[in-house]
Motif scaffolding. Structure first.
Motif, PDB file in Angstrom:
ATOM      1  N   MET A 157       4.080  -0.099  17.708  1.00  0.00           N
ATOM      2  CA  MET A 157       5.177  -0.545  16.854  1.00  0.00           C
ATOM      3  C   MET A 157       6.061   0.619  16.426  1.00  0.00           C
ATOM      4  O   MET A 157       7.279   0.467  16.284  1.00  0.00           O
ATOM      5  CB  MET A 157       4.621  -1.269  15.622  1.00  0.00           C
ATOM      6  N   GLU A 158       5.460   1.796  16.234  1.00  0.00           N
ATOM      7  CA  GLU A 158       6.260   2.946  15.791  1.00  0.00           C
ATOM      8  C   GLU A 158       7.208   3.452  16.884  1.00  0.00           C
ATOM      9  O   GLU A 158       8.098   4.271  16.614  1.00  0.00           O
ATOM     10  CB  GLU A 158       5.357   4.081  15.311  1.00  0.00           C
ATOM     11  N   GLN A 159       7.044   2.955  18.102  1.00  0.00           N
ATOM     12  CA  GLN A 159       7.968   3.316  19.179  1.00  0.00           C
ATOM     13  C   GLN A 159       9.240   2.467  19.155  1.00  0.00           C
ATOM     14  O   GLN A 159      10.199   2.779  19.868  1.00  0.00           O
ATOM     15  CB  GLN A 159       7.275   3.143  20.537  1.00  0.00           C
ATOM     16  N   LEU A 160       9.251   1.429  18.351  1.00  0.00           N
ATOM     17  CA  LEU A 160      10.398   0.529  18.268  1.00  0.00           C
ATOM     18  C   LEU A 160      11.394   1.024  17.231  1.00  0.00           C
ATOM     19  O   LEU A 160      11.058   1.845  16.380  1.00  0.00           O
ATOM     20  CB  LEU A 160       9.919  -0.877  17.905  1.00  0.00           C
ATOM     21  N   PRO A 161      12.623   0.516  17.266  1.00  0.00           N
ATOM     22  CA  PRO A 161      13.588   0.865  16.217  1.00  0.00           C
ATOM     23  C   PRO A 161      13.036   0.494  14.838  1.00  0.00           C
ATOM     24  O   PRO A 161      12.257  -0.461  14.699  1.00  0.00           O
ATOM     25  CB  PRO A 161      14.815   0.016  16.570  1.00  0.00           C
ATOM     26  N   GLU A 162      13.441   1.247  13.831  1.00  0.00           N
ATOM     27  CA  GLU A 162      12.921   1.022  12.489  1.00  0.00           C
ATOM     28  C   GLU A 162      13.134  -0.416  12.021  1.00  0.00           C
ATOM     29  O   GLU A 162      12.291  -0.974  11.303  1.00  0.00           O
ATOM     30  CB  GLU A 162      13.597   1.992  11.515  1.00  0.00           C
ATOM     31  N   SER A 163      14.223  -1.030  12.456  1.00  0.00           N
ATOM     32  CA  SER A 163      14.535  -2.401  12.032  1.00  0.00           C
ATOM     33  C   SER A 163      13.509  -3.421  12.512  1.00  0.00           C
ATOM     34  O   SER A 163      13.428  -4.534  11.977  1.00  0.00           O
ATOM     35  CB  SER A 163      15.917  -2.798  12.565  1.00  0.00           C
ATOM     36  N   GLN A 257       2.775  -8.597  20.227  1.00  0.00           N
ATOM     37  CA  GLN A 257       2.967  -8.141  18.856  1.00  0.00           C
ATOM     38  C   GLN A 257       4.071  -8.899  18.109  1.00  0.00           C
ATOM     39  O   GLN A 257       4.303  -8.655  16.924  1.00  0.00           O
ATOM     40  CB  GLN A 257       3.286  -6.648  18.869  1.00  0.00           C
ATOM     41  N   ALA A 258       4.733  -9.824  18.793  1.00  0.00           N
ATOM     42  CA  ALA A 258       5.816 -10.585  18.162  1.00  0.00           C
ATOM     43  C   ALA A 258       5.259 -11.616  17.189  1.00  0.00           C
ATOM     44  O   ALA A 258       4.144 -12.124  17.350  1.00  0.00           O
ATOM     45  CB  ALA A 258       6.655 -11.285  19.230  1.00  0.00           C
ATOM     46  N   ARG A 259       6.062 -11.942  16.169  1.00  0.00           N
ATOM     47  CA  ARG A 259       5.669 -12.996  15.238  1.00  0.00           C
ATOM     48  C   ARG A 259       5.843 -14.369  15.873  1.00  0.00           C
ATOM     49  O   ARG A 259       5.020 -15.262  15.683  1.00  0.00           O
ATOM     50  CB  ARG A 259       6.504 -12.889  13.964  1.00  0.00           C
ATOM     51  N   TYR A 260       6.928 -14.553  16.574  1.00  0.00           N
ATOM     52  CA  TYR A 260       7.217 -15.788  17.296  1.00  0.00           C
ATOM     53  C   TYR A 260       7.835 -15.403  18.639  1.00  0.00           C
ATOM     54  O   TYR A 260       8.366 -14.299  18.789  1.00  0.00           O
ATOM     55  CB  TYR A 260       8.214 -16.674  16.537  1.00  0.00           C
ATOM     56  N   VAL A 261       7.784 -16.343  19.582  1.00  0.00           N
ATOM     57  CA  VAL A 261       8.379 -16.103  20.898  1.00  0.00           C
ATOM     58  C   VAL A 261       9.277 -17.279  21.266  1.00  0.00           C
ATOM     59  O   VAL A 261       8.833 -18.435  21.278  1.00  0.00           O
ATOM     60  CB  VAL A 261       7.308 -15.914  21.982  1.00  0.00           C
TER      61      VAL A 261
END
Length: 338
Positions: A157-163, A257-261
Motif C-alpha cells: 500500500m505504501e507504494q501507492l499514491p498517498e491519496s 487490497q481494494a475495498r470494492y471492485v
C-alpha cells in the motif's frame, strides 16, 4: 501406490482459466493420489505456476504437434477437456486416454443470441466444469476460485499514491471487446458516482481511456476556482491510473487490497471473486445467464434488461450492431458504497 496422471486442458483466457481452479483443487485434494498436469497457452502460464494444486504445466506455443509429442510421453490415465475445440479433440485422439469433455452449450447459446429462446441451465460455469470430474469420484467443494500471487509481485500500500493508501475502489476498465466495456463518458460518470479514491486497472490497450478519465478528475489551473464548490458538494473521486503499469499478478495484488471492485465482464472480475471481494459487475451485450458471473462472493449486477436485442453475441463485437449501444449507454448506476 503409483499416482494416476490427470491432464486438465484449458488454453485460454485469463478468466476462463481462473474459473477452472476449483477443478484442479478438487482433483488434488479429493483424488486418490492424482498427479495433476495443466495444459494452456504459453502466455497464460503465469496463472498456474504458483498454484500448489498443479504439479506440472504444459504450454501450447507454435505447433500443436510439438505439444502432443510432449504430452504423449507423460502417459496420462485421464484427460479433463475444459476447452472442447478442434485442437483439444486432436489431443484426445492422439493421446488415446480416457477423457471427459466440457459441454459448451453452443446450441442453447445460439438460441438465446439469435432467437431469444432461453434453454440455458441456471448453473454457473464452474458447476458445469465440475461435471467433468464426477466420473473420477470428485465432488464440488465450497471454497470458490483460487488465485496465487508470488511474493515478488505483491504490491504494498505504501507504494501507492498517498491519496489511495487508506483505501480505494478498484475499477477494471478493460474488456476483450468494445461491446463489453462502458463508453468513456459513462466510465467517467461511474467514477464520479463511486465518489471515493479510484484505482484504474487495465493493460496498455486501456491507457487512452484511463488517461482521459484521469485528466477529467485532475485539478488544473482552470479548475481551481471550482475546487471549493466541489468540496462542498462532497466530491471525493481521486484517480490513480494504474493501467499498463503493473503485470497481471501485480494487478491481482491491487484487486486483493481494494475495498470494492467494479469491473466489466473480464478476467479481473474472476480474480476479484477468487479474493472474495465485493464486486459490482457491469454487463453490456453479453448476459450473466451464460453462467460466468462472479462465483461464490458478494456481487451486484449492473445491466440494462430493457433492450430486446440483448444478448447480441455470446462473446462481443468491436461496435454495436444496432449502433445505439443502449445496453451500456442506458445502464442505471444503482448502488451505494458506505
Amino acid at each position: 501406490m503409483k499416482a494416476k496422471k490427470v491432464l486438465v486442458i484449458r488454453f485460454s483466457s485469463i478468466g476462463d482459466i481462473v474459473l477452472t481452479t476449483p477443478v484442479v483443487r478438487a482433483l488434488k485434494v479429493q483424488g486418490d493420489s492424482f498427479e495433476v498436469h495443466y495444459c494452456t497457452k504459453a502466455k497464460y502460464k503465469r496463472l498456474l505456476l504458483d498454484n500448489p494444486y498443479v504439479d506440472k504445466v504444459h504450454c501450447l506455443e507454435e505447433k500443436l504437434g510439438t505439444l502432443i509429442h510432449t504430452l504423449q510421453a507423460e502417459n496420462y490415465d485421464y484427460i479433463i477437456d475444459l476447452h472442447n475445440n478442434l485442437r483439444t479433440r486432436m489431443i484426445k485422439i492422439r493421446l488415446k486416454a480416457q477423457h471427459s469433455t466440457f459441454d459448451k452449450l453452443n446450441r442453447a447459446k445460439w438460441l438465446m443470441v439469435n432467437l431469444k429462446i432461453n434453454q440455458l441451465p441456471n448453473r454457473h460455469i464452474v458447476d458445469r466444469y465440475m461435471d467433468t470430474v464426477k466420473v473420477l469420484g470428485i465432488k464440488k467443494d465450497s471454497l470458490g476460485l483460487d488465485y496465487f500471487i508470488p511474493d515478488e509481485d505483491k504490491v504494498r500500500m505504501e507504494q501507492l499514491p498517498e491519496s489511495h493508501r487508506e483505501g480505494y475502489v478498484a475499477y477494471a476498465i478493460g474488456g476483450q471487446h468494445y461491446t463489453k466495456k462502458l463508453p468513456l463518458k459513462r466510465m467517467i460518470e461511474l467514477c464520479d458516482k463511486i465518489n471515493k479514491p479510484v484505482l484504474l486497472l487495465g493493460g496498455e490497450e486501456d491507457k487512452e481511456n484511463a488517461d482521459a478519465i484521469d485528466r477529467f478528475f485532475t485539478q488544473s489551473v482552470k479548475s481551481l476556482p471550482f475546487e471549493t464548490s466541489l468540496e462542498q458538494m462532497n466530491k471525493k473521486t481521486v484517480i490513480y491510473n494504474a493501467c499498463g503499469k503493473y503485470n497481471l499478478n501485480q494487478s491481482a495484488s491491487l484487486i486483493k487490497q481494494a475495498r470494492y471492485v467494479f469491473t466489466h465482464d473480464t478476467g479481473l472480475m474472476h480474480i476479484a471473486a477468487a479474493f472474495k471481494k465485493e464486486i459490482f459487475s457491469i454487463w453490456g451485450n453479453t448476459i450473466p445467464l451464460f453462467g460466468m458471473y462472479p462465483y461464490k462472493t458478494k456481487f451486484t449486477i449492473l445491466e440494462n434488461n430493457k433492450v430486446n436485442c440483448r444478448p447480441c453475441s455470446k462473446i462481443g463485437y468491436q461496435k454495436c450492431p444496432k449502433k445505439h449501444f443502449d445496453c451500456m449507454n442506458k445502464i442505471i448506476f444503482d448502488f451505494y458504497l458506505p
